[in-house]
Design a protein around this motif. Structure first.
Motif, PDB file in Angstrom:
ATOM      1  N   PRO A  70       0.828  -1.207   0.000  1.00 51.13           N
ATOM      2  CA  PRO A  70       0.000   0.000   0.000  1.00 51.13           C
ATOM      3  C   PRO A  70       0.866   1.263   0.000  1.00 51.13           C
ATOM      4  O   PRO A  70       1.860   1.344   0.723  1.00 51.13           O
ATOM      5  N   THR A  71       0.480   2.225  -0.797  1.00 50.09           N
ATOM      6  CA  THR A  71       1.230   3.481  -0.929  1.00 50.09           C
ATOM      7  C   THR A  71       0.251   4.614  -1.171  1.00 50.09           C
ATOM      8  O   THR A  71      -0.624   4.503  -2.041  1.00 50.09           O
ATOM      9  N   TRP A  72       0.390   5.691  -0.422  1.00 52.95           N
ATOM     10  CA  TRP A  72      -0.484   6.838  -0.623  1.00 52.95           C
ATOM     11  C   TRP A  72       0.051   7.704  -1.759  1.00 52.95           C
ATOM     12  O   TRP A  72       1.202   8.149  -1.729  1.00 52.95           O
ATOM     13  N   ASP A  73      -0.787   7.930  -2.758  1.00 55.08           N
ATOM     14  CA  ASP A  73      -0.471   8.773  -3.897  1.00 55.08           C
ATOM     15  C   ASP A  73      -1.057  10.157  -3.613  1.00 55.08           C
ATOM     16  O   ASP A  73      -2.252  10.384  -3.773  1.00 55.08           O
ATOM     17  N   THR A  74      -0.198  11.068  -3.176  1.00 53.40           N
ATOM     18  CA  THR A  74      -0.664  12.393  -2.767  1.00 53.40           C
ATOM     19  C   THR A  74      -1.300  13.149  -3.921  1.00 53.40           C
ATOM     20  O   THR A  74      -2.361  13.777  -3.774  1.00 53.40           O
TER      21      THR A  74
ATOM     22  N   ARG B 233       4.603   7.979  -9.929  1.00 50.32           N
ATOM     23  CA  ARG B 233       5.685   8.693 -10.620  1.00 50.32           C
ATOM     24  C   ARG B 233       5.425  10.198 -10.536  1.00 50.32           C
ATOM     25  O   ARG B 233       4.276  10.637 -10.503  1.00 50.32           O
ATOM     26  N   SER B 234       6.490  10.971 -10.524  1.00 50.68           N
ATOM     27  CA  SER B 234       6.339  12.412 -10.354  1.00 50.68           C
ATOM     28  C   SER B 234       5.596  13.060 -11.522  1.00 50.68           C
ATOM     29  O   SER B 234       4.941  14.084 -11.350  1.00 50.68           O
ATOM     30  N   GLY B 235       5.681  12.480 -12.712  1.00 50.97           N
ATOM     31  CA  GLY B 235       4.989  13.035 -13.863  1.00 50.97           C
ATOM     32  C   GLY B 235       3.650  12.393 -14.141  1.00 50.97           C
ATOM     33  O   GLY B 235       3.038  12.655 -15.178  1.00 50.97           O
ATOM     34  N   GLY B 236       3.180  11.569 -13.209  1.00 47.63           N
ATOM     35  CA  GLY B 236       1.935  10.848 -13.400  1.00 47.63           C
ATOM     36  C   GLY B 236       2.190   9.410 -13.800  1.00 47.63           C
ATOM     37  O   GLY B 236       3.253   9.064 -14.309  1.00 47.63           O
ATOM     38  N   GLY B 237       1.247   8.553 -13.561  1.00 47.61           N
ATOM     39  CA  GLY B 237       1.425   7.144 -13.843  1.00 47.61           C
ATOM     40  C   GLY B 237       2.106   6.423 -12.691  1.00 47.61           C
ATOM     41  O   GLY B 237       2.208   6.949 -11.573  1.00 47.61           O
ATOM     42  N   LEU B 238       2.596   5.228 -12.970  1.00 50.56           N
ATOM     43  CA  LEU B 238       3.154   4.366 -11.929  1.00 50.56           C
ATOM     44  C   LEU B 238       4.450   3.713 -12.398  1.00 50.56           C
ATOM     45  O   LEU B 238       4.648   3.474 -13.593  1.00 50.56           O
ATOM     46  N   VAL B 239       5.312   3.403 -11.437  1.00 50.24           N
ATOM     47  CA  VAL B 239       6.464   2.536 -11.669  1.00 50.24           C
ATOM     48  C   VAL B 239       6.170   1.231 -10.938  1.00 50.24           C
ATOM     49  O   VAL B 239       5.664   1.244  -9.813  1.00 50.24           O
TER      50      VAL B 239
ATOM     51  N   GLY C   1      -2.656   7.221  13.855  1.00 52.94           N
ATOM     52  CA  GLY C   1      -1.346   7.843  13.984  1.00 52.94           C
ATOM     53  C   GLY C   1      -1.159   8.970  12.989  1.00 52.94           C
ATOM     54  O   GLY C   1      -2.128   9.503  12.444  1.00 52.94           O
ATOM     55  N   GLN C   2       0.094   9.325  12.747  1.00 52.87           N
ATOM     56  CA  GLN C   2       0.415  10.406  11.825  1.00 52.87           C
ATOM     57  C   GLN C   2       1.503   9.928  10.866  1.00 52.87           C
ATOM     58  O   GLN C   2       2.603   9.597  11.295  1.00 52.87           O
ATOM     59  N   GLY C   3       1.160   9.862   9.590  1.00 54.25           N
ATOM     60  CA  GLY C   3       2.115   9.415   8.587  1.00 54.25           C
ATOM     61  C   GLY C   3       2.952  10.556   8.033  1.00 54.25           C
ATOM     62  O   GLY C   3       2.804  11.714   8.420  1.00 54.25           O
ATOM     63  N   LEU C   4       3.813  10.186   7.114  1.00 56.91           N
ATOM     64  CA  LEU C   4       4.705  11.133   6.453  1.00 56.91           C
ATOM     65  C   LEU C   4       4.387  11.189   4.963  1.00 56.91           C
ATOM     66  O   LEU C   4       4.058  10.163   4.364  1.00 56.91           O
ATOM     67  N   PRO C   5       4.483  12.360   4.341  1.00 56.61           N
ATOM     68  CA  PRO C   5       4.279  12.430   2.902  1.00 56.61           C
ATOM     69  C   PRO C   5       5.327  11.581   2.179  1.00 56.61           C
ATOM     70  O   PRO C   5       6.510  11.584   2.541  1.00 56.61           O
ATOM     71  N   GLY C   6       4.884  10.851   1.171  1.00 60.08           N
ATOM     72  CA  GLY C   6       5.805  10.024   0.398  1.00 60.08           C
ATOM     73  C   GLY C   6       6.401  10.791  -0.771  1.00 60.08           C
ATOM     74  O   GLY C   6       5.933  11.865  -1.138  1.00 60.08           O
ATOM     75  N   ARG C   7       7.451  10.229  -1.348  1.00 60.32           N
ATOM     76  CA  ARG C   7       8.105  10.806  -2.514  1.00 60.32           C
ATOM     77  C   ARG C   7       7.700   9.995  -3.750  1.00 60.32           C
ATOM     78  O   ARG C   7       7.639   8.769  -3.706  1.00 60.32           O
ATOM     79  N   ALA C   8       7.410  10.658  -4.842  1.00 63.47           N
ATOM     80  CA  ALA C   8       7.122   9.971  -6.085  1.00 63.47           C
ATOM     81  C   ALA C   8       8.424   9.662  -6.824  1.00 63.47           C
ATOM     82  O   ALA C   8       9.428  10.364  -6.674  1.00 63.47           O
ATOM     83  N   PHE C   9       8.409   8.609  -7.604  1.00 63.17           N
ATOM     84  CA  PHE C   9       9.576   8.207  -8.393  1.00 63.17           C
ATOM     85  C   PHE C   9       9.833   9.244  -9.478  1.00 63.17           C
ATOM     86  O   PHE C   9       8.922   9.673 -10.182  1.00 63.17           O
ATOM     87  N   ASP C  10      11.099   9.632  -9.636  1.00 61.66           N
ATOM     88  CA  ASP C  10      11.451  10.706 -10.563  1.00 61.66           C
ATOM     89  C   ASP C  10      11.583  10.246 -12.008  1.00 61.66           C
ATOM     90  O   ASP C  10      11.847  11.081 -12.888  1.00 61.66           O
ATOM     91  N   GLY C  11      11.417   8.960 -12.277  1.00 57.84           N
ATOM     92  CA  GLY C  11      11.554   8.457 -13.648  1.00 57.84           C
ATOM     93  C   GLY C  11      10.245   8.501 -14.419  1.00 57.84           C
ATOM     94  O   GLY C  11       9.179   8.691 -13.862  1.00 57.84           O
TER      95      GLY C  11
END
Length: 281
Positions: free
Chosen positions: A17-21, A61-67, A271-281
């Motif tokens: 599971p991964t939150w997509d901001t 992914r940072s530009g949209g879509g998924l890795v 609880g309190q989560g942390l913002p995730g980072r998107a893949f830069d590719g």
């Protein structure tokens, strides 16, 4: 706290599971079902993308879509679902398993053998351009990955076959130090996926243990959550303010798998989560 069913499903091996901001949604996979799922709690909308092979993890992914960490390597899905290989690296008898996006925007992708042979898997850093850099080259079942919010060189890592969660000191893209963080006692199950919260505490799903456990940064157990499934696989914070903890579950290998095994669970406001980072590719 009693878990709720966020998405009723019959996933064979729900994972990752991964939150997509950007999309305001949760992304998760059914590894053996060859499916990538999304769930938007604000609207209740779900979607499913069927893929051509086993999929260990899918991340925004940072530009949209998924890795995606697939059986035969790392692939990219455009927002319209179009697929392309970023790194095609098929190895007979091996598949991708859990993966996570590092603070630098790279993907850490784990592998394992189908027969779970010792030392048959790997942990590899995949740069945005697809260049692979080995991090650990002898792994049994590569699993949960997370990073300390207080120290960007410190990662948490699970090789489930060892029953351990380790810390990895990473400098210039290389593992310089590996230490035991937590070792699960016999009978507690196996550590699987994990997430790190805003306090720097590590939440771990226990496969065959039916629990989530939260450990403080010094390795002390400070919370246990019993779950109505034998095989929780991973967890991630999401939803409004990143305060809800989502848990993927599995049915595979169980002689009897009553509901909610295979569903996506949620622990609201735990609880309190942390913002995730998107893949830069």
């Amino acid at each position: 706290m009693t878990p709720e069913i966020a998405v009723r499903a019959d996933a064979e091996l729900g994972e990752g599971p991964t939150w997509d901001t950007a999309g305001d949604r949760l992304v998760w996979v059914d590894i053996l079902g060859c499916r990538i799922h999304t769930y938007a709690p604000g609207t209740g909308r779900t979607s499913t993308l069927r893929v051509d092979q086993h999929v260990g993890a899918a991340k925004p992914r940072s530009g949209g879509g998924l890795v995606a960490n697939l059986r035969d390597g790392t692939g990219l899905y455009a927002p319209d679902g179009t697929f392309s290989w970023l790194l095609h690296d098929p190895v007979p008898g091996r598949r991708g398993n859990d993966a996570a996006v590092a603070p630098d925007g790279s993907l850490w992708a784990g592998t394992m053998r189908y027969d779970e042979a010792p030392d048959g898997g790997t942990l590899t850093r995949i740069a945005p351009d697809g260049t692979p850099s080995p991090l650990i080259d002898r792994v049994g079942v590569s699993n949960g990955i997370g990073w300390s919010p207080h120290d960007t060189t410190l990662a948490y890592y699970v090789d489930s076959s060892t029953r351990r969660v380790d810390t990895l000191r990473v400098v210039d893209g290389r593992v310089r130090e590996r230490r035991e963080f937590v070792r699960l006692e016999a009978g507690a199950g196996f550590p699987d996926g994990l997430t790190v919260d805003a306090d720097g505490c590590v939440w771990i799903a226990l496969w065959d243990g039916g629990q989530l456990r939260r450990y403080t940064p010094d390795g002390a157990l400070d919370r246990t959550v019993e779950l109505p499934v034998a095989r929780p696989t991973a967890c991630a914070f999401g939803g409004p303010g990143l305060r809800d903890l989502y848990v993927t579950t599995a049915r595979t290998g169980l002689p009897v798998a009553p509901e909610p095994a295979g569903s996506l669970l949620v622990l609201p406001g735990i609880g309190q989560g942390l913002p995730g980072r998107a893949f830069d590719g």
